[in-house]
Enzyme design. Structure first.
Site, PDB file in Angstrom:
ATOM      1  N   LYS A  14       0.812  -1.221   0.000  1.00 29.96           N
ATOM      2  CA  LYS A  14       0.000   0.000   0.000  1.00 29.96           C
ATOM      3  C   LYS A  14       0.844   1.270   0.000  1.00 29.96           C
ATOM      4  O   LYS A  14       0.448   2.268  -0.587  1.00 29.96           O
ATOM      5  CB  LYS A  14      -1.012   0.004   1.140  1.00 29.96           C
ATOM      6  CG  LYS A  14      -0.406   0.183   2.510  1.00 29.96           C
ATOM      7  CD  LYS A  14      -1.461   0.177   3.597  1.00 29.96           C
ATOM      8  CE  LYS A  14      -0.851  -0.058   4.958  1.00 29.96           C
ATOM      9  NZ  LYS A  14       0.267   0.808   5.351  1.00 29.96           N
ATOM     10  N   ARG A  89      -6.715   3.768  11.238  1.00 35.39           N
ATOM     11  CA  ARG A  89      -6.327   2.369  11.398  1.00 35.39           C
ATOM     12  C   ARG A  89      -7.229   1.641  12.380  1.00 35.39           C
ATOM     13  O   ARG A  89      -7.039   0.459  12.621  1.00 35.39           O
ATOM     14  CB  ARG A  89      -4.910   2.352  11.987  1.00 35.39           C
ATOM     15  CG  ARG A  89      -3.873   1.521  11.268  1.00 35.39           C
ATOM     16  CD  ARG A  89      -2.675   1.585  12.188  1.00 35.39           C
ATOM     17  NE  ARG A  89      -1.454   0.980  11.795  1.00 35.39           N
ATOM     18  CZ  ARG A  89      -0.757   1.095  10.690  1.00 35.39           C
ATOM     19  NH1 ARG A  89      -1.191   1.747   9.702  1.00 35.39           N
ATOM     20  NH2 ARG A  89       0.393   0.525  10.552  1.00 35.39           N
ATOM     21  N   ARG A 128      11.298  -7.759   2.800  1.00 33.00           N
ATOM     22  CA  ARG A 128      11.567  -6.376   3.190  1.00 33.00           C
ATOM     23  C   ARG A 128      12.419  -6.332   4.459  1.00 33.00           C
ATOM     24  O   ARG A 128      13.312  -5.499   4.579  1.00 33.00           O
ATOM     25  CB  ARG A 128      10.245  -5.634   3.418  1.00 33.00           C
ATOM     26  CG  ARG A 128      10.448  -4.163   3.712  1.00 33.00           C
ATOM     27  CD  ARG A 128       9.138  -3.426   3.867  1.00 33.00           C
ATOM     28  NE  ARG A 128       8.557  -3.640   5.176  1.00 33.00           N
ATOM     29  CZ  ARG A 128       7.344  -3.225   5.523  1.00 33.00           C
ATOM     30  NH1 ARG A 128       6.584  -2.616   4.635  1.00 33.00           N
ATOM     31  NH2 ARG A 128       6.884  -3.442   6.732  1.00 33.00           N
ATOM     32  N   ARG A 134      13.906  -2.745   8.948  1.00 33.84           N
ATOM     33  CA  ARG A 134      13.079  -1.857   9.748  1.00 33.84           C
ATOM     34  C   ARG A 134      12.987  -2.383  11.173  1.00 33.84           C
ATOM     35  O   ARG A 134      12.878  -3.587  11.387  1.00 33.84           O
ATOM     36  CB  ARG A 134      11.667  -1.789   9.145  1.00 33.84           C
ATOM     37  CG  ARG A 134      11.300  -0.427   8.647  1.00 33.84           C
ATOM     38  CD  ARG A 134       9.988  -0.451   7.907  1.00 33.84           C
ATOM     39  NE  ARG A 134       8.839  -0.720   8.778  1.00 33.84           N
ATOM     40  CZ  ARG A 134       7.587  -0.538   8.390  1.00 33.84           C
ATOM     41  NH1 ARG A 134       7.339  -0.109   7.161  1.00 33.84           N
ATOM     42  NH2 ARG A 134       6.594  -0.802   9.197  1.00 33.84           N
ATOM     43  N   ARG A 145       1.645  -6.804  14.509  1.00 34.75           N
ATOM     44  CA  ARG A 145       1.038  -5.843  13.575  1.00 34.75           C
ATOM     45  C   ARG A 145      -0.046  -6.506  12.733  1.00 34.75           C
ATOM     46  O   ARG A 145      -1.095  -5.915  12.475  1.00 34.75           O
ATOM     47  CB  ARG A 145       2.126  -5.224  12.691  1.00 34.75           C
ATOM     48  CG  ARG A 145       2.905  -4.117  13.427  1.00 34.75           C
ATOM     49  CD  ARG A 145       4.323  -3.972  12.916  1.00 34.75           C
ATOM     50  NE  ARG A 145       4.373  -3.655  11.519  1.00 34.75           N
ATOM     51  CZ  ARG A 145       5.331  -4.105  10.685  1.00 34.75           C
ATOM     52  NH1 ARG A 145       6.291  -4.890  11.126  1.00 34.75           N
ATOM     53  NH2 ARG A 145       5.303  -3.767   9.426  1.00 34.75           N
TER      54      ARG A 145
HETATM   55  P1  ADP Z   1       2.826  -1.351   8.663  1.00 37.37           P
HETATM   56  O1  ADP Z   1       1.544  -1.089   7.932  1.00 37.37           O
HETATM   57  O2  ADP Z   1       3.787  -2.201   7.910  1.00 37.37           O
HETATM   58  O3  ADP Z   1       2.620  -1.857  10.060  1.00 37.37           O
HETATM   59  P2  ADP Z   1       3.283   1.553   8.920  1.00 37.37           P
HETATM   60  O4  ADP Z   1       4.466   2.200   8.332  1.00 37.37           O
HETATM   61  O5  ADP Z   1       1.952   1.895   8.358  1.00 37.37           O
HETATM   62  O6  ADP Z   1       3.612   0.008   8.819  1.00 37.37           O
HETATM   63  O7  ADP Z   1       3.238   1.832  10.494  1.00 37.37           O
HETATM   64  C1  ADP Z   1       4.336   1.553  11.320  1.00 37.37           C
HETATM   65  C2  ADP Z   1       3.976   1.777  12.789  1.00 37.37           C
HETATM   66  O8  ADP Z   1       3.653   3.163  12.995  1.00 37.37           O
HETATM   67  C3  ADP Z   1       2.759   1.028  13.311  1.00 37.37           C
HETATM   68  O9  ADP Z   1       3.061  -0.294  13.694  1.00 37.37           O
HETATM   69  C4  ADP Z   1       2.360   1.904  14.494  1.00 37.37           C
HETATM   70  O10 ADP Z   1       3.195   1.698  15.604  1.00 37.37           O
HETATM   71  C5  ADP Z   1       2.613   3.294  13.958  1.00 37.37           C
HETATM   72  N1  ADP Z   1       1.416   3.829  13.258  1.00 37.37           N
HETATM   73  C6  ADP Z   1       1.310   4.122  11.938  1.00 37.37           C
HETATM   74  N2  ADP Z   1       0.090   4.573  11.636  1.00 37.37           N
HETATM   75  C7  ADP Z   1      -0.613   4.556  12.798  1.00 37.37           C
HETATM   76  C8  ADP Z   1      -1.947   4.893  13.156  1.00 37.37           C
HETATM   77  N3  ADP Z   1      -2.819   5.338  12.246  1.00 37.37           N
HETATM   78  N4  ADP Z   1      -2.304   4.737  14.446  1.00 37.37           N
HETATM   79  C9  ADP Z   1      -1.454   4.311  15.369  1.00 37.37           C
HETATM   80  N5  ADP Z   1      -0.192   3.964  15.109  1.00 37.37           N
HETATM   81  C10 ADP Z   1       0.247   4.080  13.838  1.00 37.37           C
END
Ligand code: ADP
Length: 197
Positions: A14, A89, A128, A134, A145
């Site tokens: 995404k 989310r 990845r 990461r 996650r």
């Molecule tokens: P992924 O979808 O691979 O888990 P993201 O880059 O979208 O990775 O998010 C990484 C981390 O950032 C999440 O695991 C969370 O800790 C934090 N995060 C990102 N977006 C949100 C959100 N909308 N609400 C709460 N935490 C978030």
């Protein structure tokens, strides 16, 4: 003008597709994950607040996350549209975003769901992890996650389906194939790129 959200499990691609769609529509791609990672890297107060939470794969508290997004959406480049990646989310964040947009007389035009089978997304995540290293791509954090995605994020799609703005896209194929599918689906909903700005 397009106000978009892209949703998909970890490893669905995404982020990559979000950037491509945002470019095609001339709107900023706003990724909460990227914003939080940048904050961590810069060692800011926000970064310090979220470092441990992110490492474990847990969600940053809604109040903090929604405040960060509101700030970002208030910047000039988001006035004509935006693509959100990774926010909202959970249903609490959906309510926060609804309230913020309603205050501006706006709403989301489309919510893209990138559909990828579990085995495929786990395979991509593992790749990845090896390539990018990461901090939250450890086996434990990935499992957490994914579980949070199923439990908290997938339900937001029902909300948007009920509103009639959810668009399901098959996320398996080459990057270009998937981008083409996305653009075709958005154009099919009257979101044409020529009138995007
Ligand atoms: P992924 O979808 O691979 O888990 P993201 O880059 O979208 O990775 O998010 C990484 C981390 O950032 C999440 O695991 C969370 O800790 C934090 N995060 C990102 N977006 C949100 C959100 N909308 N609400 C709460 N935490 C978030």
């Amino acid at each position: 003008m397009a106000r978009l959200l892209i949703v998909g499990p970890q490893g669905s691609g995404k982020g990559t597709q979000g950037i491509r769609i945002a470019e095609a529509y001339g709107i900023p791609a706003i990724s909460t994950g990227d914003m939080f990672r940048a904050a961590v890297a810069s060692g800011s107060d926000l970064g310090n607040q979220v470092t441990e939470i992110m490492q474990s794969g847990n969600l940053v508290p809604d109040e903090l996350t929604s405040a960060v997004v509101r700030d970002r959406l208030t910047q000039a480049d988001a006035a004509q549209g935006f693509l959100l990646d990774g926010y909202p989310r959970n249903v609490g964040q959906v309510a926060d975003l609804d309230a913020f947009l309603a205050g501006r007389g706006e709403q989301l035009d489309a919510v893209i769901e990138l559909v990828v089978p579990r085995e495929e997304s786990i395979e991509r995540l593992t790749l990845r992890a090896a390539e990018q290293g990461r901090a939250d791509d450890t086996e434990e954090a990935i499992a957490n996650r994914l579980a949070i995605y199923e439990r908290e994020t997938a339900p937001i799609l029902d909300v948007y389906r009920e509103r009639g703005i959810a668009v399901e896209i098959d996320g398996v194929g080459t990057l270009d194939e998937i981008t083409d599918r996305l653009i075709a689906a958005l154009e099919g909903r009257g979101l044409s790129r020529s009138t995007a700005a």
